[in-house]
Write an enzyme that holds these catalytic residues in place. Sequence first.
Site, mmCIF file in Angstrom:
data_model
loop_
_atom_site.group_PDB
_atom_site.id
_atom_site.type_symbol
_atom_site.label_atom_id
_atom_site.label_comp_id
_atom_site.label_asym_id
_atom_site.label_seq_id
_atom_site.Cartn_x
_atom_site.Cartn_y
_atom_site.Cartn_z
ATOM 1 N N GLU A 22 -0.086 -1.660 10.932
ATOM 2 C CA GLU A 22 0.271 -0.895 9.623
ATOM 3 C C GLU A 22 1.501 -1.474 8.878
ATOM 4 O O GLU A 22 1.395 -1.641 7.837
ATOM 5 C CB GLU A 22 0.613 0.492 9.722
ATOM 6 C CG GLU A 22 -0.785 1.370 10.380
ATOM 7 C CD GLU A 22 -0.635 2.807 10.486
ATOM 8 O OE1 GLU A 22 -1.222 3.442 9.953
ATOM 9 O OE2 GLU A 22 0.190 3.233 11.448
ATOM 10 N N TYR A 54 5.070 10.602 -17.947
ATOM 11 C CA TYR A 54 4.457 10.387 -16.709
ATOM 12 C C TYR A 54 4.628 8.882 -16.373
ATOM 13 O O TYR A 54 4.807 8.760 -15.060
ATOM 14 C CB TYR A 54 2.643 10.404 -17.388
ATOM 15 C CG TYR A 54 2.425 11.570 -17.855
ATOM 16 C CD1 TYR A 54 2.269 12.730 -16.988
ATOM 17 C CD2 TYR A 54 1.680 11.521 -19.113
ATOM 18 C CE1 TYR A 54 1.592 13.799 -17.728
ATOM 19 C CE2 TYR A 54 1.200 12.621 -19.668
ATOM 20 C CZ TYR A 54 1.128 13.814 -19.150
ATOM 21 O OH TYR A 54 0.705 14.740 -19.746
ATOM 22 N N GLU A 74 5.366 11.849 6.323
ATOM 23 C CA GLU A 74 6.391 12.846 5.952
ATOM 24 C C GLU A 74 7.512 12.411 5.367
ATOM 25 O O GLU A 74 8.046 13.182 4.565
ATOM 26 C CB GLU A 74 6.315 13.703 7.237
ATOM 27 C CG GLU A 74 5.358 14.480 7.944
ATOM 28 C CD GLU A 74 4.357 13.558 8.848
ATOM 29 O OE1 GLU A 74 3.433 14.397 9.410
ATOM 30 O OE2 GLU A 74 4.481 12.422 8.713
ATOM 31 N N LYS A 100 -3.679 9.769 3.127
ATOM 32 C CA LYS A 100 -3.854 8.332 3.993
ATOM 33 C C LYS A 100 -5.136 8.080 4.314
ATOM 34 O O LYS A 100 -5.514 8.449 5.637
ATOM 35 C CB LYS A 100 -2.655 8.391 5.189
ATOM 36 C CG LYS A 100 -2.649 7.015 6.141
ATOM 37 C CD LYS A 100 -1.451 7.217 7.044
ATOM 38 C CE LYS A 100 -1.293 5.950 7.741
ATOM 39 N NZ LYS A 100 -0.393 6.082 8.929
#
Length: 121
Positions: A22, A54, A74, A100
């Site tokens: 990853e 934004y 997290e 994810k």
Amino acid sequence: MSDQVFVWGLALHAYHGAMQHEGEVGQTFKLDLTLDIDLTAAAASDRLADTVGYDQVVSVASETFCAKRFRLVEAAAGAVAEAILDRFEQVTAVRVTVHKPHAPIAATFEDVGVSISLERE
């Protein structure tokens, strides 16, 4: 308070995750950002100065999320939430959801992720 500014489905390529591959290949994450803010002045004035843009929210979230590799989403979500509260004084609370969808799980699933909410003290 019921007023909110939101950005949903912000797609960012990053290298987060506990697995070695990853960190090498990375993957696309999707972020949903919901900011609690009093929009009374902006609704009356029609001025950008009375709200948060934004584009500024996306910039802060993107820079924070992609600045370093997090092993846990997290931690990445928490960093984004803290950065938004630090940057935008008028925001009273923020909720950051990190999706994810390509998590390395041996199962068929539509989505996994986390949501973190922070409030100004």
